[in-house]
Design a protein around this motif. Structure first.
Motif, PDB file in Angstrom:
ATOM      1  N   UNK A   1     -13.645  -4.059   1.353  1.00 10.17           N
ATOM      2  CA  UNK A   1     -12.222  -3.367   1.614  1.00 10.17           C
ATOM      3  C   UNK A   1     -11.466  -4.479   2.334  1.00 10.17           C
ATOM      4  N   UNK A   2     -10.392  -4.887   1.772  1.00  5.14           N
ATOM      5  CA  UNK A   2      -9.333  -5.639   2.434  1.00  5.14           C
ATOM      6  C   UNK A   2      -8.112  -5.221   2.521  1.00  5.14           C
ATOM      7  N   UNK A   3      -7.746  -4.122   1.802  1.00  4.71           N
ATOM      8  CA  UNK A   3      -6.533  -3.373   2.392  1.00  4.71           C
ATOM      9  C   UNK A   3      -6.853  -1.913   2.257  1.00  4.71           C
ATOM     10  N   UNK A   4      -5.957  -0.851   2.783  1.00  7.62           N
ATOM     11  CA  UNK A   4      -6.238   0.607   2.849  1.00  7.62           C
ATOM     12  C   UNK A   4      -6.233   1.113   1.601  1.00  7.62           C
ATOM     13  N   UNK A   5      -6.891   2.092   1.299  1.00  8.63           N
ATOM     14  CA  UNK A   5      -6.711   3.164   0.085  1.00  8.63           C
ATOM     15  C   UNK A   5      -5.328   3.369  -0.130  1.00  8.63           C
ATOM     16  N   UNK A   6      -4.740   3.952   0.706  1.00  5.61           N
ATOM     17  CA  UNK A   6      -3.196   4.290   0.669  1.00  5.61           C
ATOM     18  C   UNK A   6      -2.219   3.284   0.240  1.00  5.61           C
ATOM     19  N   UNK A   7      -2.516   2.104   0.994  1.00  4.06           N
ATOM     20  CA  UNK A   7      -1.838   0.898   0.606  1.00  4.06           C
ATOM     21  C   UNK A   7      -1.854   0.263  -0.855  1.00  4.06           C
ATOM     22  N   UNK A   8      -3.147   0.396  -1.170  1.00  2.37           N
ATOM     23  CA  UNK A   8      -3.737  -0.002  -2.520  1.00  2.37           C
ATOM     24  C   UNK A   8      -2.819   0.915  -3.434  1.00  2.37           C
ATOM     25  N   UNK A   9      -2.737   2.163  -3.204  1.00  3.67           N
ATOM     26  CA  UNK A   9      -2.287   3.350  -4.405  1.00  3.67           C
ATOM     27  C   UNK A   9      -0.712   3.128  -4.278  1.00  3.67           C
ATOM     28  N   UNK A  10      -0.221   2.662  -3.012  1.00  2.51           N
ATOM     29  CA  UNK A  10       1.356   2.422  -3.186  1.00  2.51           C
ATOM     30  C   UNK A  10       1.524   1.031  -3.921  1.00  2.51           C
ATOM     31  N   UNK A  11       0.687   0.096  -3.869  1.00  2.59           N
ATOM     32  CA  UNK A  11       0.941  -1.016  -4.645  1.00  2.59           C
ATOM     33  C   UNK A  11       0.584  -0.644  -6.109  1.00  2.59           C
ATOM     34  N   UNK A  12      -0.138   0.075  -6.386  1.00  2.00           N
ATOM     35  CA  UNK A  12      -0.340   0.352  -7.774  1.00  2.00           C
ATOM     36  C   UNK A  12       0.948   1.063  -8.591  1.00  2.00           C
ATOM     37  N   UNK A  13       1.587   1.908  -7.758  1.00  3.51           N
ATOM     38  CA  UNK A  13       2.771   2.545  -7.956  1.00  3.51           C
ATOM     39  C   UNK A  13       3.717   1.596  -8.431  1.00  3.51           C
ATOM     40  N   UNK A  14       3.795   0.633  -7.553  1.00  2.83           N
ATOM     41  CA  UNK A  14       5.112  -0.292  -7.551  1.00  2.83           C
ATOM     42  C   UNK A  14       4.704  -1.131  -8.845  1.00  2.83           C
ATOM     43  N   UNK A  15       3.462  -1.475  -8.901  1.00  6.01           N
ATOM     44  CA  UNK A  15       2.960  -2.338  -9.945  1.00  6.01           C
ATOM     45  C   UNK A  15       3.411  -1.779 -11.534  1.00  6.01           C
ATOM     46  N   UNK A  16       3.098  -0.301 -11.278  1.00  8.01           N
ATOM     47  CA  UNK A  16       3.059   0.690 -12.537  1.00  8.01           C
ATOM     48  C   UNK A  16       4.867   0.602 -12.867  1.00  8.01           C
ATOM     49  N   UNK A  17       5.703   0.338 -11.858  1.00  9.91           N
ATOM     50  CA  UNK A  17       7.127   0.347 -12.454  1.00  9.91           C
ATOM     51  C   UNK A  17       7.408  -0.905 -13.000  1.00  9.91           C
ATOM     52  N   UNK A  18       6.697  -2.064 -12.671  1.00 10.68           N
ATOM     53  CA  UNK A  18       6.850  -3.267 -13.492  1.00 10.68           C
ATOM     54  C   UNK A  18       6.742  -2.997 -15.020  1.00 10.68           C
TER      55      UNK A  18
END
Length: 825
Positions: free
Chosen positions: A564-581
């Motif tokens: 684990x290198x980042x928290x699960x919730x932060x990973x989920x937020x990053x995915x949502x922002x990359x989904x907007x790409x």
């Protein structure tokens, strides 16, 4: 006279004592050095694993139709070959002439020494120190065997000393016949031949036991410099050394005078085995696995590269790969068709590579190393071996993920998209040469938009925001995250080029913009994206699970290594922002998003030399690179998006949609503590009435936050301002007609540049000018332009009339002056 002799005697005694003490000190330091730096015993297992003459077999795993358990299936379509031929032969079958030929030329005191020929060693050492020659020479057959099996490319003094101790130890564990037998089975004899049986078969199409004396000398001649003494490429060179060997054999009593004369007069006739010059072509995946196994044998077992190759191709190994043959087939079929990438026009064609990884465990499921039909083995693999600057695909990894994890940013955090700096400029001629300011960095579209939140910055790849966030993180922290947490070992912490110039990737350009000195591999950066789709857990990419030797013992093993290198919730937020790409950003043309969740990041490097797209679904991560083999500018759009979309669509159709039936597909993880919240786009804070009055429309947007990090304060960026809606312009003295005057919300932000910069939101900026200054009346400038110092600029929008211009129709200069004078009194 006697006194003089006495003094000389004392001097000589003193000198002798000094030399003795100095010698003892040197010996003491040498003993300490040997004790601390030199291993006394050699790893005997390195010399016992060789000896199989069976081929290596590769497997992949497939779920059983009966019970769903995974079963190893042999890769029957791939014939393992990589330019290495070795046929193990027992010592008893090797002719004595061949043994004697090698001993006479390579180590004539082989049967007398205990691993080290001290006479040759001392001579070679003196030659090294007197002539500053990096090549020691003087190695016995025992030392050569150690060198060939371990690190053959290290010529340091310590390595030579280590070799001596190991050679002496090896001779206590193996007899002379065992050492010679192993040596003659692994020695490099050119044309891809390792060992005397392969050489006999290659050059003379016969068994080693049937070699003539001349043929034995021919093969023994090769080893000193395989290419130079190759009898096919350089027959004259081989003949010269062959004759030297025959004469040495005579001088050392191995052959008689008549045998020598007969051999010298005999014409050597080669009967080359053509089978040695033809081979089956391995897939890109098999090539990758072989390279991975070779590297791991070198790093974990201490083998030299040639020895690792030899063991790999001839050691009867079993390699259990992570390959999905269906995915590999889809990728190879697509990449074999050049018209998927370019139209033939006689010019140099660009290259491309792609890798597909299972985000849940790091398994490499498929790889394509280059465009076009694969025509040879062990070619340059652009997916796993080539280093290229990463461009913007590095941003989520180097900047946004660690910043989110450290609590420095949230979805709505706002930075100003304007130049970060203007370089080392000088506009004052009295202070030296005039140097014009250069805005840095520039965005890929050439536009600065002003106040920008993190979500937009990611989806539209805003360079300036990335640099500003990186400045808040610190380049050391960012580099450490990439290098140590995400294991991107191709990055350079510190180094020097051949010309002596210093280089590092620990800087803003490399980490924020992906402008590395050399770059990263597609494999490295694609594997790193696993943290977003797999709840913050990183997996290094693996091509195989384990390797067993010829008797079934595990030689190498790649176990699950998620961390684990980042928290699960932060990973989920990053995915949502990359989904907007994909939904609305730089990769919005992707069609797969209509069927399954898709996220990713595009990238373009400096001067348009490279194009990238790293994208993923809940099932797979795919990384694509596109560019020229020798970097030069690309034209057109980012074709990596289309390549990814077309290949991933087929992969999902065949491996996901076809198997799903009526069941619902997986979606991206939502995290346990995520909440949605509305905020002002320009401040990242809670919306006020002034935010709703922005002339660009309602500035409300919804984002996602870890509970507790959502905005709690109200926007202070938007300021209510009187505006004449009919004539246009800011009303400063409230003299505009009430029926045309309306309050709007402008943004309060101060900017100062040494040159004029076009900023999209500049015409919506409000700035207090006070009662002591007259407003700017030119409609092409903001009303507050007069408060700027000489040579100072605040940015304008590309419009003939700025929205924040003064309402000239109703501005009363005398009333303003009267008000100014009243305030001053």
């Amino acid at each position: 006279m006697k006194a003089g002799l006495k003094r000389i005697g004392k001097f000589l005694v003193g000198a002798l004592l000094f030399v003795t003490v100095l010698g003892l000190v040197i010996l003491l330091f040498f003993a300490i050095y040997v004790n601390q730096k030199i291993e006394k015993e050699v790893d005997e297992s390195l010399f016992t694993v060789v000896g199989s003459d069976s081929a290596t077999t590769l497997y992949y795993y497939e779920a059983s139709e009966e019970n769903g358990t995974l079963e190893a299936v042999e890769l029957t379509d791939d014939v393992l070959y990589g330019g290495y031929r070795c046929i193990y032969v027992d010592y008893e079958r090797i002719p004595q002439d061949l043994v004697n030929a090698f001993v006479s030329i390579e180590d004539k005191r082989f049967y007398e020494h205990k691993g080290v020929d001290w006479k040759r060693t001392v001579s070679a050492g003196v030659n090294y120190f007197l002539n500053f020659n990096k090549s020691y020479g003087g190695s016995t057959i025992t030392q050569q065997l150690i060198k060939n099996i371990t690190d053959e490319d290290d010529y340091s003094f310590q390595r030579k000393l280590q070799e001596i101790f190991w050679a002496m130890d090896l001779e206590t564990k193996m007899d002379k016949q065992e050492i010679l037998g192993l040596y003659l089975n692994i020695i490099n004899l050119s044309q891809g031949c390792y060992g005397v049986q392969a050489a006999a078969d290659c050059y003379f199409s016969k068994d080693v036991s049937d070699l003539t004396l001349t043929e034995c000398a021919c093969i023994a001649a090769i080893t000193n410099s395989p290419s130079y003494y190759d009898p096919i490429r350089n027959p004259d060179h081989n003949q010269i050394r062959r004759n030297i060997i025959l004469n040495e054999m005579y001088e050392q009593g191995y052959i008689g005078w008549d045998e020598l004369q007969e051999a010298l007069q005999e014409d050597l006739v080669l009967n080359v085995n053509e089978a040695y010059h033809t081979s089956e072509i391995n897939s890109w995946y098999v090539d990758m696995v072989l390279e991975d196994v070779i590297q791991d044998l070198m790093e974990e077992k201490g083998y030299s590269r040639s020895m690792a190759n030899l063991l790999l191709y001839t050691g009867g190994l079993k390699i259990y790969t992570a390959m999905d043959p269906q995915i590999q087939g889809i990728m190879e079929e697509y990449y074999a068709q050049t018209d998927n990438f370019y139209t033939e026009n006689g010019e140099e064609a660009p290259q491309s590579a792609m890798i597909v990884i299972d985000p849940n465990n790091g398994d490499i499921l498929g790889v394509a190393g280059a465009v076009g039909e694969k025509t040879a083995n062990r070619l340059q693999n652009f997916a796993t071996q080539t280093l290229r600057p990463a461009g913007s695909v590095i941003k989520p990894l180097s900047v946004y993920a660690p910043a989110l994890e450290q609590g420095l940013i949230t979805w709505s955090t706002v930075y100003d998209d304007v130049p970060v700096n203007f370089g080392k400029y000088n506009l004052d001629a009295s202070k030296g040469k005039i140097v014009e300011p250069i805005a840095w960095p520039k965005n890929s579209n050439g536009i600065y938009r002003g106040l920008t939140n993190i979500n937009y910055a990611i989806s539209h790849s805003i360079n300036t925001v990335t640099v500003r966030v990186l400045e808040d993180i610190g380049v050391e922290e960012s580099f450490d995250f990439l290098y140590n947490q995400l294991e991107m070992k191709s990055l350079i912490a510190a180094g020097y080029r051949a010309d002596g110039s210093y280089i590092t990737d620990m800087d803003l350009a490399a980490l924020a913009l992906g402008q590395m000195n050399y770059g990263v591999t597609v494999r490295e950066i694609t594997a790193a994206y696993s943290i977003f789709v797999n709840q913050g857990i990183y997996h290094s990419a693996r091509s195989y699970y384990k390797v067993t030797d010829s008797i079934g013992s595990i030689l190498l093993e790649n176990q699950y290594n998620g961390k684990a290198v980042i928290g699960e919730d932060h990973a989920a937020i990053m995915s949502k922002m990359l989904e907007n790409v994909v939904k609305e950003g730089t990769a919005s043309s992707i069609t797969l998003q209509k069927h399954v969740d898709c996220a990713g990041k595009t990238g373009t490097t400096q001067n348009n030399y490279d194009r990238w797209f790293i994208g993923y679904t809940p099932y797979y991560i795919g990384g694509v690179w596109y560019g020229y083999e020798y970097p030069k500018a690309l034209s057109g759009t980012n074709v990596c998006i289309d390549i990814w979309d077309e290949i991933m669509r087929v992969i999902h159709e065949r491996t996901v949609f076809a198997k799903a039936g009526g069941t619902s597909l997986q979606e991206f993880d939502e995290g346990e503590q995520l909440i949605s919240c509305e905020y002002c786009v320009d401040s990242g804070l809670l919306v006020t009435r002034a935010c709703l009055l922005d002339p660009r429309g309602d500035r409300t947007e919804k984002g996602y936050f870890v509970k507790g990090t959502e905005p709690k304060e109200y926007c202070t960026c938007h300021v209510p301002v009187a505006y004449d809606m009919k004539e246009g312009g800011v009303s400063l003295n409230d003299e505009c007609p009430s029926d045309s005057m309306k309050y709007i919300g402008l943004i309060s932000v101060e900017r100062s540049f040494p040159i004029q910069i076009y900023v999209t939101d500049a015409q919506y900026v409000w700035r207090e000018i006070g009662s002591e200054s007259l407003p700017e009346t030119a409609p092409s400038l903001p009303f507050f332009h007069t408060v700027l110092k000489k040579g100072e600029y605040c940015g304008i929008s590309k419009a003939e009339q700025q929205y924040n211009r003064l309402c000239r129709a109703h501005f009363n200069y005398f009333a303003w002056k009267e008000k100014q004078e009243g305030n001053s009194s």
